[in-house]
Design an enzyme around this catalytic site. Structure first.
Site, PDB file in Angstrom:
ATOM      1  N   TYR A   1      96.505  42.055  46.256  1.00 52.53           N
ATOM      2  CA  TYR A   1      97.734  41.425  45.788  1.00 52.53           C
ATOM      3  C   TYR A   1      98.541  42.332  44.860  1.00 52.53           C
ATOM      4  O   TYR A   1      99.681  42.022  44.533  1.00 52.53           O
ATOM      5  CB  TYR A   1      97.408  40.133  45.018  1.00 52.53           C
ATOM      6  CG  TYR A   1      96.966  39.001  45.894  1.00 52.53           C
ATOM      7  CD1 TYR A   1      97.865  38.016  46.287  1.00 52.53           C
ATOM      8  CD2 TYR A   1      95.651  38.902  46.338  1.00 52.53           C
ATOM      9  CE1 TYR A   1      97.464  36.959  47.091  1.00 52.53           C
ATOM     10  CE2 TYR A   1      95.242  37.853  47.146  1.00 52.53           C
ATOM     11  CZ  TYR A   1      96.152  36.888  47.515  1.00 52.53           C
ATOM     12  OH  TYR A   1      95.754  35.847  48.314  1.00 52.53           O
TER      13      TYR A   1
ATOM     14  N   HIS B   1     103.655  33.506  49.894  1.00 52.88           N
ATOM     15  CA  HIS B   1     102.401  33.957  49.294  1.00 52.88           C
ATOM     16  C   HIS B   1     102.589  35.225  48.464  1.00 52.88           C
ATOM     17  O   HIS B   1     101.743  35.549  47.617  1.00 52.88           O
ATOM     18  CB  HIS B   1     101.366  34.188  50.390  1.00 52.88           C
ATOM     19  CG  HIS B   1      99.952  34.115  49.912  1.00 52.88           C
ATOM     20  ND1 HIS B   1      99.425  33.001  49.286  1.00 52.88           N
ATOM     21  CD2 HIS B   1      98.941  35.025  49.946  1.00 52.88           C
ATOM     22  CE1 HIS B   1      98.161  33.223  48.970  1.00 52.88           C
ATOM     23  NE2 HIS B   1      97.852  34.445  49.355  1.00 52.88           N
TER      24      HIS B   1
ATOM     25  N   LYS C   1      92.090  26.701  46.707  1.00 54.98           N
ATOM     26  CA  LYS C   1      91.329  27.030  47.913  1.00 54.98           C
ATOM     27  C   LYS C   1      89.844  26.733  47.715  1.00 54.98           C
ATOM     28  O   LYS C   1      89.275  27.006  46.672  1.00 54.98           O
ATOM     29  CB  LYS C   1      91.520  28.510  48.254  1.00 54.98           C
ATOM     30  CG  LYS C   1      90.926  28.914  49.593  1.00 54.98           C
ATOM     31  CD  LYS C   1      91.231  30.374  49.891  1.00 54.98           C
ATOM     32  CE  LYS C   1      90.669  30.769  51.243  1.00 54.98           C
ATOM     33  NZ  LYS C   1      90.928  32.192  51.562  1.00 54.98           N
TER      34      LYS C   1
ATOM     35  N   HIS D   1      90.192  34.788  41.983  1.00 49.88           N
ATOM     36  CA  HIS D   1      89.493  35.454  43.079  1.00 49.88           C
ATOM     37  C   HIS D   1      88.008  35.591  42.773  1.00 49.88           C
ATOM     38  O   HIS D   1      87.605  35.685  41.611  1.00 49.88           O
ATOM     39  CB  HIS D   1      90.090  36.846  43.309  1.00 49.88           C
ATOM     40  CG  HIS D   1      91.508  36.814  43.771  1.00 49.88           C
ATOM     41  ND1 HIS D   1      92.468  37.705  43.329  1.00 49.88           N
ATOM     42  CD2 HIS D   1      92.147  35.975  44.631  1.00 49.88           C
ATOM     43  CE1 HIS D   1      93.621  37.432  43.904  1.00 49.88           C
ATOM     44  NE2 HIS D   1      93.456  36.390  44.691  1.00 49.88           N
TER      45      HIS D   1
ATOM     46  N   ARG E   1      98.244  28.937  44.953  1.00 52.94           N
ATOM     47  CA  ARG E   1      98.712  28.900  46.333  1.00 52.94           C
ATOM     48  C   ARG E   1      99.788  27.831  46.498  1.00 52.94           C
ATOM     49  O   ARG E   1      99.836  26.865  45.734  1.00 52.94           O
ATOM     50  CB  ARG E   1      97.539  28.609  47.276  1.00 52.94           C
ATOM     51  CG  ARG E   1      96.538  29.738  47.332  1.00 52.94           C
ATOM     52  CD  ARG E   1      95.332  29.389  48.168  1.00 52.94           C
ATOM     53  NE  ARG E   1      94.461  30.552  48.267  1.00 52.94           N
ATOM     54  CZ  ARG E   1      94.577  31.504  49.185  1.00 52.94           C
ATOM     55  NH1 ARG E   1      95.517  31.407  50.109  1.00 52.94           N
ATOM     56  NH2 ARG E   1      93.770  32.535  49.203  1.00 52.94           N
TER      57      ARG E   1
END
Length: 358
Positions: free
Chosen positions: A304, A268, A206, A295, A178
């Site tokens: 994505y 992103h 994240k 993920h 990110r």
């Protein structure tokens, strides 16, 4: 004297809210100092800014107070107050997704405060306000070719930090990190992997998770140009860049390259490039793509990806398919060379391994 001490303790609502915000701003849930940013280089996270804004707005609208003036009685909230607040946000023109986020922020704050304010907080009141329905709108996908064009355009045309912006885009499509995580990467977070000769990059991504991926030695040497360009011994690889400046740069680059402004190509979008690349070059291994994107499930990974449905390789087709091997025996050496020059990496590595093991 005792009463004064008790009063200071009981009415420190603002300090407790600050404690909640600090908790949200912590870089690492594990407290591992190897991955903690020193206070001198830490940015206030967007996460904290969002929570802080949501909290200030709520108490200003519902209680008519600044958070610094709150007392425990102000923490009491009724279902009608919550419903009226949702209505207020709708009338302000906020979309349902933003309203849901704000309500989630408030519930998390109250959950944090409940232990010290049991007589004032009833968490069940948040269950009386249903989440608003939302329509998921994804950002547009991009490709490695387009991303590299954008990177080169920034290098040629941007006035401030052109090399850094170019390498940021290239770093983003290779790591699938990110934006906020990339901006926190330090030189010491990039370590040589002696078994391969390439480099391992470790960041806090994240959810305060420590995640790692690899970059090629060739690209690492490109990154070293930033050190040659800046003599100040900076700790951060992308020192001086911000999400806002990158968003503006991308907007300008899209305009220069003729990319329609209505196309939702955002920073992103670069994350998906590496995910797509791994999927295509791993023999369509969805788990490998999931790992590249860091993920928790493959459903998130597929959001994505730009791949299209291809039934040619589905079990229903291939189980009954008979392959004619005659063209294999009739092919020339040039045919084989041409094929493997354009084959995906997995196929090429398998063939080279087969040849070396003969």
């Amino acid at each position: 004297m005792q009463n004064k001490i008790k009063q200071l303790k009981n009415y420190a609502v603002y300090d407790d809210i600050e404690g909640f915000l600090i908790n949200k701003d912590i870089r690492s849930s594990s407290g591992n100092s190897n991955y903690m940013m020193p206070s001198s280089t830490r940015r206030v996270s967007n996460t904290r800014k969002n929570y802080e804004g949501d909290i200030k707005q709520f108490f200003s609208v519902i209680k008519g107070k600044d958070v610094k003036s709150l007392v425990p009685d102000d923490l009491v909230v009724s279902k009608s107050e919550l419903s009226n607040y949702v209505k207020y946000l709708q009338e302000k023109g906020l979309v349902n997704n933003s309203i849901n986020r704000k309500m989630t922020s408030l519930k998390m704050l109250y959950t944090y405060l409940e232990h010290d304010y049991k007589d004032y907080i009833d968490l069940s009141v948040f269950n009386t306000v249903e989440r608003l329905k939302t329509v998921t709108k994804n950002w547009d996908k991009t490709t490695q070719t387009e991303a590299e064009r954008i990177a080169q355009d920034m290098y040629i045309n941007e006035r401030q930090k052109p090399l850094m912006k170019k390498l940021f885009v290239k770093f983003a499509i290779r790591t699938s990190f990110r934006v906020s995580a990339i901006l926190r990467v330090r030189w010491k977070d990039i370590q040589l992997d002696e078994s391969t000769g390439h480099y391992i990059v470790t960041v806090i991504d994240k959810g305060s998770q420590v995640v790692s991926t690899g970059i090629n030695q060739v690209f690492y040497e490109e990154l070293l140009q930033l050190k040659e360009e800046d003599d100040s011994e900076t700790e951060l690889v992308f020192q001086g860049l911000s999400e806002q400046s990158l968003r503006h740069s991308l907007k300008r680059s899209k305009k220069r390259l003729g990319i329609p402004p209505e196309r939702e190509l955002v920073l992103h979008s670069f994350k998906g490039v590496g995910i797509d690349y791994v999927y295509e070059n791993s023999g369509h291994d969805l788990l490998a793509a999931k790992e590249q994107g860091n993920h928790k499930n493959t459903l998130t990974t597929e959001r994505y990806m730009s791949r299209k449905i291809n039934i040619a390789n589905s079990a229903g087709v291939t189980m009954d398919e008979k392959i004619d091997l005659n063209p294999l025996y009739e092919a020339t050496q040039e045919d084989f060379i041409s094929f493997f020059e354009n084959a995906d990496l997995v196929t090429l590595k398998k063939f080279i391994k087969h040849v070396n093991e003969r």
